[in-house]
Design a protein around this motif. Structure first.
Motif, mmCIF file in Angstrom:
data_model
loop_
_atom_site.group_PDB
_atom_site.id
_atom_site.type_symbol
_atom_site.label_atom_id
_atom_site.label_comp_id
_atom_site.label_asym_id
_atom_site.label_seq_id
_atom_site.Cartn_x
_atom_site.Cartn_y
_atom_site.Cartn_z
ATOM 1 N N LEU A 177 0.835 -1.195 0.000
ATOM 2 C CA LEU A 177 0.000 0.000 0.000
ATOM 3 C C LEU A 177 0.871 1.246 0.000
ATOM 4 N N ASP A 178 0.360 2.290 -0.602
ATOM 5 C CA ASP A 178 1.080 3.563 -0.604
ATOM 6 C C ASP A 178 1.343 4.000 0.836
ATOM 7 N N PRO A 179 2.555 4.551 1.116
ATOM 8 C CA PRO A 179 2.867 4.980 2.485
ATOM 9 C C PRO A 179 1.862 5.988 3.043
ATOM 10 N N GLY A 180 1.184 6.708 2.158
ATOM 11 C CA GLY A 180 0.202 7.682 2.616
ATOM 12 C C GLY A 180 -1.176 7.093 2.860
ATOM 13 N N THR A 181 -1.282 5.759 2.755
ATOM 14 C CA THR A 181 -2.563 5.091 2.969
ATOM 15 C C THR A 181 -2.522 4.321 4.285
ATOM 16 N N HIS A 182 -3.524 4.523 5.101
ATOM 17 C CA HIS A 182 -3.587 3.857 6.404
ATOM 18 C C HIS A 182 -4.773 2.892 6.417
ATOM 19 N N PRO A 183 -4.518 1.556 6.321
ATOM 20 C CA PRO A 183 -5.623 0.590 6.288
ATOM 21 C C PRO A 183 -6.150 0.288 7.693
ATOM 22 N N THR A 184 -7.464 0.260 7.816
ATOM 23 C CA THR A 184 -8.096 -0.046 9.098
ATOM 24 C C THR A 184 -9.077 -1.196 8.909
ATOM 25 N N PRO A 185 -8.811 -2.369 9.515
ATOM 26 C CA PRO A 185 -9.757 -3.485 9.364
ATOM 27 C C PRO A 185 -11.066 -3.187 10.088
ATOM 28 N N LYS A 186 -12.180 -3.341 9.381
ATOM 29 C CA LYS A 186 -13.496 -3.070 9.975
ATOM 30 C C LYS A 186 -14.226 -4.359 10.354
ATOM 31 N N VAL A 187 -14.106 -5.359 9.499
ATOM 32 C CA VAL A 187 -14.751 -6.657 9.731
ATOM 33 C C VAL A 187 -13.791 -7.738 9.288
ATOM 34 N N GLU A 188 -13.793 -8.870 9.985
ATOM 35 C CA GLU A 188 -12.980 -10.014 9.571
ATOM 36 C C GLU A 188 -13.892 -11.185 9.228
ATOM 37 N N THR A 189 -13.657 -11.762 8.065
ATOM 38 C CA THR A 189 -14.445 -12.926 7.641
ATOM 39 C C THR A 189 -13.564 -13.830 6.789
ATOM 40 N N ALA A 190 -13.831 -15.115 6.847
ATOM 41 C CA ALA A 190 -13.112 -16.061 5.991
ATOM 42 C C ALA A 190 -13.801 -16.262 4.657
ATOM 43 N N LEU A 191 -14.988 -15.696 4.496
ATOM 44 C CA LEU A 191 -15.788 -15.921 3.291
ATOM 45 C C LEU A 191 -15.664 -14.749 2.327
ATOM 46 N N THR A 192 -15.129 -14.999 1.146
ATOM 47 C CA THR A 192 -15.022 -13.941 0.147
ATOM 48 C C THR A 192 -16.394 -13.487 -0.333
ATOM 49 N N LEU A 193 -17.359 -14.391 -0.353
ATOM 50 C CA LEU A 193 -18.716 -14.003 -0.735
ATOM 51 C C LEU A 193 -19.264 -12.945 0.222
ATOM 52 N N ALA A 194 -18.993 -13.120 1.518
ATOM 53 C CA ALA A 194 -19.431 -12.128 2.498
ATOM 54 C C ALA A 194 -18.664 -10.821 2.310
ATOM 55 N N ALA A 195 -17.379 -10.904 1.982
ATOM 56 C CA ALA A 195 -16.574 -9.703 1.762
ATOM 57 C C ALA A 195 -17.112 -8.880 0.594
ATOM 58 N N VAL A 196 -17.539 -9.564 -0.462
ATOM 59 C CA VAL A 196 -18.124 -8.864 -1.608
ATOM 60 C C VAL A 196 -19.361 -8.080 -1.177
ATOM 61 N N GLU A 197 -20.241 -8.725 -0.444
ATOM 62 C CA GLU A 197 -21.479 -8.062 -0.030
ATOM 63 C C GLU A 197 -21.207 -6.907 0.924
#
Length: 300
Positions: free
Chosen positions: A215-235
């Motif tokens: 990620l660009d050094p000027g970007t700060h990622p913040t996890p909001k939700v954790e899931t093992a399902l990519t289908l859920a991540a899409v939604e």
């Protein structure tokens, strides 16, 4: 009570004579008469009124004629179902595949396989990567279809396995709208809420090794939700909860419809391979046929 006996009784009831029933049942009249006597000896009562011409069922037998008809039909269907079940069992191939592949790629893969009159019956078992390999190694699955990294840096143990590449994909960042541009001031990082994967699943490893460090050094990622399902991540990305890194094959319909925006031009992506795996050594005939068809598939 045998199925053939029930059909003999029905044949007599429908034709009104032993000779007509014998002809329908493709027996000589003497052989048919002996079998009728065998039926009555087994039941312990006379089933037919022989004094009446044409012959007819006794009142007791007549009262049960509908039950005899239903039972005969049920037994015939049971024979058909048992034979079909045996045929399916002998032609069955169990495929273990990751959840996202089950939803996005497996239908297209199966659609491309040649169609045969006596085709293979496929059972799909959807699981995460470790579970897929576990099913394969324990011989609960004939083939596993999974994602892997093209450079082989996914710590995947390939001992005892035969592996072929049957497709390509890409892990891409998607959201329901474009992200604001990065700030020109390095002291003001751009916060990005994203959907995280558990560290012990395949896409969690990919995020830690191939996405977040780039990620660009000027970007700060913040996890909001954790899931093992990519289908859920899409939604969740569609709902605006956070950016989701998901296989492009899983998100492309929503991207095409405008419900998601592909942020690949702004955020890192990762190439993926779709691999089919099987244990080396002896395989079932159905497994061998299915594997040969996979080898003939055009790589997509």
């Amino acid at each position: 009570m045998r199925l053939e006996w029930l059909e003999d009784i029905l044949a007599i009831a429908e034709t009104g004579s032993f000779s007509g029933a014998a002809e329908r049942r493709r027996l000589t009249q003497s052989a048919f008469s002996r079998r009728v006597q065998q039926i009555e000896d087994h039941v312990g009562v006379e089933l037919f009124d022989r004094a009446h011409k044409p012959i007819r069922l006794n009142p007791t037998t007549l009262a049960q004629s509908e039950q005899i008809l239903l039972l005969s039909a049920a037994l015939r269907q049971l024979v058909v179902d048992l034979r079909r079940g045996e045929r399916i069992a002998s032609n069955k191939v169990v495929i273990a595949c990751q959840h996202s592949l089950t939803a996005a790629r497996i239908p297209r893969i199966l659609q491309q396989l040649p169609d045969h009159r006596n085709g293979i019956h496929v059972r799909l078992r959807s699981a995460n990567l470790d579970e897929c390999t576990g099913l394969l190694l324990s011989r609960q699955a004939d083939v596993a279809i999974v994602y892997r990294l093209p450079d082989g840096t996914d710590d995947f143990n390939t001992d005892f396995l035969e592996i072929i590449t049957i497709g390509k994909d890409r892990l891409v960042p998607v959201f329901n709208k474009a992200l604001p541009p990065p700030s020109a001031n390095p002291a003001e990082p751009r916060d990005i809420a994203y959907i995280a994967y558990p560290a012990d699943v395949f896409f969690g490893t990919v995020m830690e090794r191939k996405i977040l460090p780039f990620l660009d050094p000027g970007t700060h990622p913040t996890p909001k939700v954790e899931t093992a399902l990519t289908l859920a991540a899409v939604e969740m990305a569609v709902a605006g909860i956070g950016v989701a890194w998901v296989p492009l094959s899983l998100a492309q319909d929503r991207i095409a419809s405008g419900r998601l925006v592909d942020l690949s031009a702004d955020l890192p992506t990762c190439d993926l391979q779709v691999n089919a795996m099987r244990l080396q050594g002896k395989a079932s005939l159905a497994g061998v046929v299915f594997w040969s068809r996979l080898l003939d598939l055009p790589e997509t």
